[in-house]
Design a protein around this motif. Structure first.
Motif, PDB file in Angstrom:
ATOM      1  N   THR A   1       0.831  -1.191   0.000  1.00 36.87           N
ATOM      2  CA  THR A   1       0.000   0.000   0.000  1.00 36.87           C
ATOM      3  C   THR A   1       0.869   1.245   0.000  1.00 36.87           C
ATOM      4  N   SER A   2       0.549   2.164  -0.891  1.00 39.16           N
ATOM      5  CA  SER A   2       1.337   3.380  -0.999  1.00 39.16           C
ATOM      6  C   SER A   2       1.148   4.255   0.225  1.00 39.16           C
ATOM      7  N   THR A   3       2.206   4.812   0.702  1.00 36.38           N
ATOM      8  CA  THR A   3       2.114   5.732   1.833  1.00 36.38           C
ATOM      9  C   THR A   3       2.061   7.179   1.371  1.00 36.38           C
ATOM     10  N   THR A   4       2.135   7.377   0.071  1.00 36.68           N
ATOM     11  CA  THR A   4       2.115   8.743  -0.458  1.00 36.68           C
ATOM     12  C   THR A   4       0.918   8.995  -1.352  1.00 36.68           C
TER      13      THR A   4
ATOM     14  N   MET B   1      -1.601  -4.143 -18.178  1.00 34.46           N
ATOM     15  CA  MET B   1      -0.988  -3.302 -17.154  1.00 34.46           C
ATOM     16  C   MET B   1      -2.086  -2.852 -16.188  1.00 34.46           C
ATOM     17  N   VAL B   2      -1.865  -3.077 -14.910  1.00 32.08           N
ATOM     18  CA  VAL B   2      -2.799  -2.638 -13.870  1.00 32.08           C
ATOM     19  C   VAL B   2      -2.169  -1.467 -13.135  1.00 32.08           C
ATOM     20  N   SER B   3      -2.868  -0.354 -13.100  1.00 27.21           N
ATOM     21  CA  SER B   3      -2.377   0.841 -12.403  1.00 27.21           C
ATOM     22  C   SER B   3      -3.387   1.211 -11.324  1.00 27.21           C
ATOM     23  N   PHE B   4      -2.929   1.308 -10.114  1.00 25.95           N
ATOM     24  CA  PHE B   4      -3.831   1.605  -9.004  1.00 25.95           C
ATOM     25  C   PHE B   4      -3.003   2.135  -7.841  1.00 25.95           C
ATOM     26  N   GLY B   5      -3.686   2.471  -6.780  1.00 28.19           N
ATOM     27  CA  GLY B   5      -3.024   2.881  -5.553  1.00 28.19           C
ATOM     28  C   GLY B   5      -4.041   3.416  -4.582  1.00 28.19           C
ATOM     29  N   PHE B   6      -3.888   3.123  -3.321  1.00 35.19           N
ATOM     30  CA  PHE B   6      -4.806   3.616  -2.303  1.00 35.19           C
ATOM     31  C   PHE B   6      -4.223   4.859  -1.638  1.00 35.19           C
ATOM     32  N   PRO B   7      -5.060   5.698  -1.044  1.00 33.61           N
ATOM     33  CA  PRO B   7      -4.554   6.906  -0.375  1.00 33.61           C
ATOM     34  C   PRO B   7      -3.636   6.553   0.788  1.00 33.61           C
ATOM     35  N   SER B   8      -2.766   7.481   1.110  1.00 29.06           N
ATOM     36  CA  SER B   8      -1.886   7.282   2.261  1.00 29.06           C
ATOM     37  C   SER B   8      -2.624   7.520   3.571  1.00 29.06           C
ATOM     38  N   THR B   9      -3.770   8.203   3.505  1.00 33.61           N
ATOM     39  CA  THR B   9      -4.569   8.452   4.705  1.00 33.61           C
ATOM     40  C   THR B   9      -5.332   7.188   5.082  1.00 33.61           C
ATOM     41  N   HIS B  10      -5.424   6.912   6.375  1.00 31.88           N
ATOM     42  CA  HIS B  10      -6.094   5.697   6.839  1.00 31.88           C
ATOM     43  C   HIS B  10      -7.224   6.013   7.818  1.00 31.88           C
ATOM     44  N   GLU B  11      -7.726   7.238   7.764  1.00 30.78           N
ATOM     45  CA  GLU B  11      -8.853   7.594   8.628  1.00 30.78           C
ATOM     46  C   GLU B  11      -9.725   8.610   7.902  1.00 30.78           C
ATOM     47  N   TRP B  12     -11.033   8.313   7.832  1.00 30.97           N
ATOM     48  CA  TRP B  12     -11.996   9.186   7.171  1.00 30.97           C
ATOM     49  C   TRP B  12     -13.206   9.378   8.068  1.00 30.97           C
TER      50      TRP B  12
ATOM     51  N   THR C   1     -17.425   9.680   8.580  1.00 27.74           N
ATOM     52  CA  THR C   1     -18.619   9.095   7.980  1.00 27.74           C
ATOM     53  C   THR C   1     -19.207  10.057   6.952  1.00 27.74           C
ATOM     54  N   ALA C   2     -19.645   9.469   5.845  1.00 31.90           N
ATOM     55  CA  ALA C   2     -20.260  10.190   4.727  1.00 31.90           C
ATOM     56  C   ALA C   2     -19.273  11.053   3.959  1.00 31.90           C
ATOM     57  N   GLN C   3     -17.991  10.997   4.299  1.00 32.47           N
ATOM     58  CA  GLN C   3     -17.008  11.738   3.522  1.00 32.47           C
ATOM     59  C   GLN C   3     -16.797  11.039   2.185  1.00 32.47           C
ATOM     60  N   VAL C   4     -16.712  11.815   1.110  1.00 32.24           N
ATOM     61  CA  VAL C   4     -16.565  11.252  -0.229  1.00 32.24           C
ATOM     62  C   VAL C   4     -15.082  11.070  -0.530  1.00 32.24           C
ATOM     63  N   VAL C   5     -14.664   9.813  -0.709  1.00 33.72           N
ATOM     64  CA  VAL C   5     -13.264   9.488  -0.973  1.00 33.72           C
ATOM     65  C   VAL C   5     -13.207   8.688  -2.269  1.00 33.72           C
ATOM     66  N   GLY C   6     -12.495   9.198  -3.243  1.00 34.98           N
ATOM     67  CA  GLY C   6     -12.414   8.529  -4.533  1.00 34.98           C
ATOM     68  C   GLY C   6     -11.058   7.891  -4.756  1.00 34.98           C
ATOM     69  N   VAL C   7     -11.055   6.731  -5.414  1.00 34.64           N
ATOM     70  CA  VAL C   7      -9.829   6.035  -5.786  1.00 34.64           C
ATOM     71  C   VAL C   7      -9.935   5.665  -7.257  1.00 34.64           C
ATOM     72  N   ARG C   8      -8.916   5.987  -8.016  1.00 34.17           N
ATOM     73  CA  ARG C   8      -8.927   5.718  -9.451  1.00 34.17           C
ATOM     74  C   ARG C   8      -8.068   4.495  -9.759  1.00 34.17           C
TER      75      ARG C   8
END
Length: 470
Positions: free
Chosen positions: A36-39, A60-71, A73-80
């Motif tokens: 998991t990416s930390t950046t 080719m698979v390109s992905f990555g999760f956010p470095s933040t690990h706390e959100w 409730t109801a906050q909109v968080v997108g991952v491409r």
């Protein structure tokens, strides 16, 4: 404490122009994903085709999760995520549930590739673990990414700060129509500058706002006391709530009566309603259009003066919406009865409106709606009537206008000859609304308060049901 508005946190995971290079691997193996990416930066993983695959097959698979690990409730968080492939496949975002994995979102990836923005689950507080999966197919093995764990927490509640408001009474309990009158006060609290302060009247339907201002840099305010319509009641000031500061009402109140600039005759009880329980909503402006075809000289100015007199008696707001060719109650079938405005006023003849035959020189009324709110009104005057111009005593165009617009406000006839709403227009007729007229119009106006927003709106598609009188 202020809370910032939720924003879309989008981890941009794909770098354009990535070139996949096939890497040999065991047949049917699951290629491990990167840590998991930390950046929050993109991670690009080339997948090797199965043994024996045709030359030129790439994925080719390109992905990555956010470095933040706390959100929150109801906050909109997108991952491409993006899959660049020579073979169609399926991309899944999965969530760990009870020791198993369940799909959160599934996307079909066509030949050539596909880019998709996934929204992370944040609907409930708790721990969440996610991963990406690309399905296996005859050419490529399955792909499973590293897991991304995060915590969803309830947002810190907004703490409202208390506020205070003072009000200095004007020193008088009555004022003549049009007299300039103001009251002052001060708002206290942690952030008093720029607060909205509203002057309110205690009506039959509760406290109703009359006018509002903003406080200055120190929390002070000066607000005008309305004297452009006749009313009698108790006033107070209220500072309105904001996201961080509470509302507050002034402990002090004061009585106020605005009276006409003339002495009305008659008695207050000398009035009747066309239909009980109906009135215009004083918190909505009433648009009106006028048909002046064949009208007497100075008719436009007299119409405006008549509506000004009705405003003074009711507190209702009338807005001129232009000319029209419509004639209410017309019976010659040569044009429209309705102008599209909420109130239509026209000058016509008995040939156009049979209701103007004989001694009848005017008709007025309204179309009923639900919830006690009048939706549409109309007035038609006989343009051939022999009346004097102005609003003096006797048979005048001004008196006729006041009478018929009074019907559109839901007033019926009264037997009192010294009231405008008496059925006959003659030498006895006054040039201004009298005590009975004013009492009835006040009951139909702002003194009764706003009509609630929850009331239903009348269905005007069918034939109108007019409450009308001459």
């Amino acid at each position: 404490m202020r809370r910032t508005s939720a924003s879309l946190k989008l981890a941009t995971l794909v770098a354009a122009g990535l070139v996949a290079v096939g890497v040999a691997g065991p047949v049917g193996a699951v290629t491990p994903g990167p840590a998991t990416s930390t950046t929050g930066t993109a991670a690009a993983v080339p997948l090797a085709p199965r043994a024996g695959a045709s030359e030129g097959e790439t994925r080719m698979v390109s992905f990555g999760f956010p470095s933040t690990h706390e959100w929150e409730t109801a906050q909109v968080v997108g991952v491409r995520a993006e899959v660049d492939t020579t073979q169609p496949t399926v991309l899944r975002l999965q969530r760990a549930v009870g020791g198993d994995w369940t799909d959160v979102a599934v996307v079909a990836v066509p030949t050539g590739g596909y880019q998709h923005d996934f929204v992370l689950p944040t609907e409930q507080a708790g721990s969440v673990t996610l991963r990406f999966v690309v399905d296996a197919d005859p050419v490529f093995p399955a792909y499973v990414s590293a897991e991304y764990a995060y915590t969803v927490t309830d947002p810190t509640p907004v703490v409202s700060e208390p506020a205070t408001i003072t009000l200095t009474e004007p020193g008088v309990a009555a004022a003549t129509f049009g007299k300039a009158l103001t009251v002052t006060g001060r708002v206290g609290g942690p952030d008093p500058a720029g607060r909205a302060v509203r002057l309110e009247l205690d009506t039959e339907n509760g406290w109703t706002g009359l006018t509002s201002v903003r406080t200055d840099a120190t929390g002070g305010y000066t607000v005008e006391v309305p004297t452009d319509w006749y009313y009698s009641g108790t006033l107070r000031a209220q500072v309105l709530a904001t996201e961080t500061d509470e509302a507050a009402v002034s402990p002090a109140t004061f009585p106020m009566r605005v009276r006409p600039g003339y002495r009305p005759g008659g008695r207050a009880h000398q009035w009747n309603a066309l239909v009980r329980g109906y009135r215009w909503n004083p918190c909505d402006a009433i648009s009106y259009r006028v048909n002046l075809t064949g009208a007497p000289k100075h008719a436009r100015a007299q119409v405006e003066r008549a509506f000004a007199a009705v405003h003074a008696a009711t507190g209702l707001t009338f807005v001129y919406d232009g000319a029209t060719t419509a004639i209410p109650y017309r019976t010659d079938h040569r044009g429209s009865q309705r102008s599209g405005a909420e109130l239509t006023l026209a000058f016509a003849t008995a040939r156009q409106v049979r209701g103007l035959a004989g001694n009848t020189i005017g008709r007025g009324g309204w179309l009923s709606g639900s919830g006690g709110e009048i939706q549409e009104g109309a007035v038609v005057l006989d343009r051939r009537a022999h009346l004097r111009s102005g609003f003096g005593e006797g048979a005048t165009w001004g008196g006729l206008l006041l009478h018929e617009i009074g019907h559109a406000m839901n007033l019926d006839h009264t037997r009192a000859r010294n009231e405008v709403m008496h059925a006959g227009l003659g030498s006895h007729s006054p040039g201004h609304y009298q005590a009975g007229d004013l009492t009835g119009l006040a009951r139909m106006g702002a003194m009764s308060g706003c009509i609630g927003a929850g009331d239903a709106t009348v269905n005007r598609a069918g034939a109108p049901r007019w409450h009308v009188t001459s």
